[in-house]
Structures are given as structure tokens and as C-alpha cells.
Design a protein around this motif. Structure first.
Motif, mmCIF file in Angstrom:
data_model
loop_
_atom_site.group_PDB
_atom_site.id
_atom_site.type_symbol
_atom_site.label_atom_id
_atom_site.label_comp_id
_atom_site.label_asym_id
_atom_site.label_seq_id
_atom_site.Cartn_x
_atom_site.Cartn_y
_atom_site.Cartn_z
ATOM 1 N N PHE A 1 0.839 -1.188 0.000
ATOM 2 C CA PHE A 1 0.000 0.000 0.000
ATOM 3 C C PHE A 1 0.880 1.247 0.000
ATOM 4 C CE2 PHE A 1 -2.795 -3.322 1.544
ATOM 5 C CZ PHE A 1 -3.937 -3.081 0.779
ATOM 6 N N VAL A 2 0.484 2.229 -0.787
ATOM 7 C CA VAL A 2 1.317 3.388 -1.076
ATOM 8 C C VAL A 2 0.663 4.649 -0.523
ATOM 9 C CG1 VAL A 2 2.420 4.738 -2.900
ATOM 10 C CG2 VAL A 2 2.111 2.253 -3.196
ATOM 11 N N VAL A 3 1.403 5.395 0.300
ATOM 12 C CA VAL A 3 0.931 6.689 0.782
ATOM 13 C C VAL A 3 1.552 7.799 -0.057
ATOM 14 C CG1 VAL A 3 0.580 5.857 3.138
ATOM 15 C CG2 VAL A 3 2.776 6.885 2.500
ATOM 16 N N ASP A 4 0.915 8.961 -0.027
ATOM 17 C CA ASP A 4 1.421 10.083 -0.823
ATOM 18 C C ASP A 4 2.581 10.803 -0.160
ATOM 19 O OD1 ASP A 4 -0.294 9.764 -3.008
ATOM 20 O OD2 ASP A 4 -1.896 10.880 -2.023
ATOM 21 N N SER A 5 2.685 10.688 1.180
ATOM 22 C CA SER A 5 3.747 11.383 1.902
ATOM 23 C C SER A 5 3.784 10.854 3.327
ATOM 24 C CB SER A 5 3.489 12.893 1.937
ATOM 25 O OG SER A 5 2.337 13.174 2.714
ATOM 26 N N LEU A 6 4.839 11.181 4.052
ATOM 27 C CA LEU A 6 4.902 10.802 5.458
ATOM 28 C C LEU A 6 3.883 11.572 6.280
ATOM 29 C CD1 LEU A 6 8.737 10.434 6.060
ATOM 30 C CD2 LEU A 6 7.042 8.655 5.578
#
Length: 289
Positions: free
Chosen positions: A239-244
């Protein structure tokens, strides 16, 4: 890493009594590491350091630069903690292996990261069921230098204590697994690693970013909480987040109503792709197939 509700490893499952301290901490006893231990650390450190440039996120790279951590010897926890405390208020404490869930969550809630103080044998370089000092220190500690991740992991510890009371630990554990352990993020026009389980593994670093087999799907909290994961092999979905900062946003969510909705959902297999998913790359499934 917390123990599974269904199975514990190391001293948490052994017939041997637990450590004397109720928080399961033990001395690191750095002087006991022998030449073979430091050589194993060096091998692991050098091969990951060659592989991660352009693959690990900027926060990981910066954290590694700022910490007293190098290839020549196993790091001392006191030295790591001194730098961490000054930056984000965290410290590293030694434990004998995986610990009971309530102990793990209490440490995180108080900004103490429990790290195994043993190192794998030379014949276990590519796979170890129980996280050792290389996984815990090389994989996790650099990200604790980042304020967003530092705050998120503390919030996760507090949330874990609450999830135990609500009977929702399995659902919350999936959030940790698919972020802190096996999370990817968008950065510099591509996908980068921030999860420790990937960053500390030669083979999973390549698999997570390069192999056509796994799915790479945009992170959605309720979707992740409903998704089982692999503990014995590479992940079928990352799963990929856009930013921390997007990870930090999770720290402020009231999970109680989320749990209610997730309870009503059907559990998802690790490699399942939904019509509602934002798919970054759909995997072939060839590896697990």
C-alpha cells in the motif's frame, strides 16, 4: 514488531520464564558481540547500503546519515538513543526478541522502541522469522528520526492499548504491518521504501519495487484494516501513501467508528484487488501463484 494474537515467538512463546523486568527490557551487553556478529552486521549493512539509494525515501536516507550507525560494528543502543532523544524524544531499548503485545504497545506509547539485541547467524542472512538487531535498528531506527513517523508510531502504541480493550487488535495490526513494516510512498516521481521490513531485506527491496508480481495500491485505511497479510513470504500487495504527513494523519483519527465499519466488511485476501482500489500497478501474481 508486535506478536501475533494467535502466535508468539522467541521468549514470548518459550517455556523459559520472561525477563525479570516487567517491561521485558534487558541490557544490550554490547561487549558480548564477537567478530562473527560484527561481520554479519557488516555484510548486511553494506549490501543494503548499496541497494537502497534511489529506492529508500529521503527520510530514511537522512536518518541513516544523522545516526551513529555504520558498517564496521553493531551500533550501541545508548549512542543511538542520545541522538534520537535530542531529535524526536525516542530511545532504543533492548529486548530478547518479540514481546507480548501489551508490553510492545506500552513501549511505543512512551517513545521507547524495543529492539532485539541478538543478530542472526551467517546462514540466515536472507530470512529470519523473528526480527533481530539488523531489522530493528537498520530498518526502523532511521525513520524514528523523522518527526511525522516518530509521532505516528507513538500514537500507534496508544491505539494498540485501546484496541486490546476493544478486541480489534488484528485490524489495527494490519495498519502497522502495511505502513511501518511494509509501506511504500510516492516521492521524487516514483515509489520509495519507508517500511522497515522492506528496507532491511535485500530480496524484498527488489521484490517490492521491481517485481511485476505484487499489487501496488493507494493506501486506504479501512481497506487496509480488512486485508490479511503474509508473515511467511513477500507481500502480495503493498500500500502506497502520498507522503509521510499522510501517515501522520492516521495518528489523529478516532478509530472506534472505523472499527465498527470494518467489522461489517468481509476480510480480504492479501492479493485481492477491489474495483474501488486506486491501483498504481496491478500485479501478475506470478510469484505467489
Amino acid at each position: 514488531m508486535p506478536t501475533s494474537p494467535a502466535a508468539k515467538h522467541g521468549l514470548a512463546a518459550a517455556d523459559a520464564p520472561p525477563p525479570e523486568r516487567p517491561d521485558w527490557t534487558i541490557p544490550q551487553d554490547w561487549s558480548r558481540y564477537g567478530p562473527e556478529d560484527h561481520a554479519t552486521w557488516k555484510t548486511l549493512f553494506e549490501r543494503q547500503s548499496r541497494l537502497l539509494p534511489g529506492r529508500a525515501c529521503d527520510a530514511f536516507v537522512q536518518g541513516m546519515r544523522d545516526l551513529p550507525i555504520a558498517a564496521d560494528q553493531i551500533p550501541e543502543f545508548d549512542a543511538l538513543s542520545e541522538v534520537l532523544m535530542a531529535r524526536t524524544g525516542w530511545q532504543v531499548v533492548a529486548v530478547p526478541g518479540l514481546v507480548p503485545d501489551e508490553v510492545f504497545f506500552d513501549h511505543l506509547a512512551n517513545r521507547r522502541f524495543p529492539a532485539g539485541q541478538f543478530i542472526r547467524r551467517p546462514d540466515q542472512l536472507d530470512y529470519l522469522e523473528e526480527p533481530d538487531i539488523f531489522h530493528d535498528v537498520f530498518g526502523h531506527v532511521p525513520m524514528l528520526m523523522n518527526p511525522a513517523i516518530a509521532d505516528y508510531i507513538q500514537a500507534y502504541g496508544k491505539g494498540g492499548l485501546r484496541a486490546q480493550q476493544l478486541g480489534t487488535l488484528a485490524q489495527l495490526a494490519r495498519v502497522y504491518w502495511y505502513t511501518v513494516e511494509f509501506g511504500l510512498m510516492r516521492e521524487a516521481g516514483g515509489l520509495r521504501i519507508y517500511g522497515a521490513g522492506i528496507a532491511s531485506s535485500l530480496t524484498e527491496t527488489r521484490f517490492a519495487l521491481d517485481d511485476p508480481s505484487p499489487n501496488r495500491v493507494a493506501f486506504d485505511l479501512e481497506r487496509v484494516m480488512a486485508t490479511r497479510y503474509r508473515i511467511d513470504d513477500f507481500q502480495e500487495t503493498y500500500f502506497v501513501v502520498d507522503s509521510l504527513e499522510a501517515v501522520l494523519d492516521l495518528a489523529s483519527i478516532d478509530f472506534a467508528p472505523v472499527y465498527e465499519r470494518v467489522w461489517q466488511r468481509e476480510e480480504l485476501a492479501p492479493g485481492q484487488v477491489l474495483p474501488t482500489d486506486t491501483v498504481i500497478s496491478r500485479g501478475t501474481g506470478a510469484y505467489h501463484g
